[in-house]
Design a protein around this motif. Structure first.
Motif: not given
Ligand SMILES: C[S@@+](CC[C@H](N)C(=O)[O-])C[C@H]1O[C@@H](n2cnc3c(N)ncnc32)[C@H](O)[C@@H]1O
Length: 236
Positions: A160, A92, A157-158, A195, A193, A113, A154
């Protein structure tokens, strides 16, 4: 703020860690200007003019200085300004700001991406950052990327979530994803990650936080850093 309040806040471990990271960034700075100077200014000006009056949410990424500053901090906090060359995959990757910074620090980079926002494609070209177009889906392995990585990152993050139905990956989706990612890691490789919060402003449920902790992750607010990969992949 009252002095006693200040002391109480300082006593919080999170405050300490953040203050320590800020201090470390100051001790070993990564100046923005030499990185910014590597950009073709005429091409950047043309991109910025194109998006100057855009209402598109992603047009904010045309403010290149702002996003480079943030991504320098990200690189510093992962100590990627104080290590030898690494191969890094950013999932991403958006406009490629993080990877552009890393490339200036001597790392070899690949972004992944979807190809939805023309500005991101323009920025990636401007930054000479390579991107693999791919939509991450729950329970679907990543494609063969032709090499392995020392770091998989990442941020914001989108992939998930399904924002239309306010649905987020839980432990089973993350288990599949993290196990699959091992195929792309060199021994000792790490996964980081960053988030995004949900509508309730929480980064994860208690169950998901416990899941990350059970995998040996360091978890601090939105940040989840998995332990170094042992090199062992479970048989399929
Ligand atoms: C909030 S932006 C963050 C961009 C970049 N990581 C950053 O921090 O500047 C979220 C990114 O995730 C990408 N993305 C969303 N869904 C995805 C999916 N299913 N697979 C891969 N990337 C996805 C978007 O295209 C976008 O670049």
């Amino acid at each position: 703020m009252k002095f006693t309040h200040k002391i109480a806040k300082l006593a919080q471990p999170l405050m300490y860690r953040r203050a320590w990271r800020r201090a470390e960034r100051m001790i070993r700075p990564v100046p923005l200007e030499p990185i910014y100077a590597r950009i073709d200014q005429a091409k950047l000006a043309a991109i910025q003019a194109q998006y100057a009056s855009s209402n598109e949410h992603y047009a904010k990424y045309a403010d290149v200085r702002r996003w480079l500053r943030l991504n320098i901090v990200r690189a510093q906090d992962l100590n990627l300004h104080r290590c030898g060359p690494k191969s890094v995959l950013d999932l991403g990757c958006g406009g490629g700001f993080f990877l552009f910074v890393l490339q200036q620090l001597g790392h070899t980079c690949l972004g992944l991406d979807i190809d939805e926002f023309p500005l991101f494609t323009q920025l990636l070209e401007l930054f000479h950052v390579e991107r693999r177009i791919w939509a991450i889906q729950p329970f679907e392995p990543l494609p063969d990327l032709g090499r392995k990585f020392d770091f998989v990152t990442a941020f914001s993050i989108d992939f998930n979530r399904d924002s239309k139905r306010d649905w987020w990956w839980g432990p089973s989706e993350w288990t599949f994803f993290l196990d699959d990612l091992k195929r792309h890691l060199n021994p000792g490789g790490r996964i980081f990650l960053g988030l995004n919060p949900g509508k309730n402003k929480e980064f994860y449920t208690r169950e998901l936080r416990d899941f990350f902790l059970s995998r040996g992750a360091w978890v601090e607010r939105e940040n989840v850093l998995l332990p170094p990969f042992s090199g062992e992949v479970a048989p399929a």
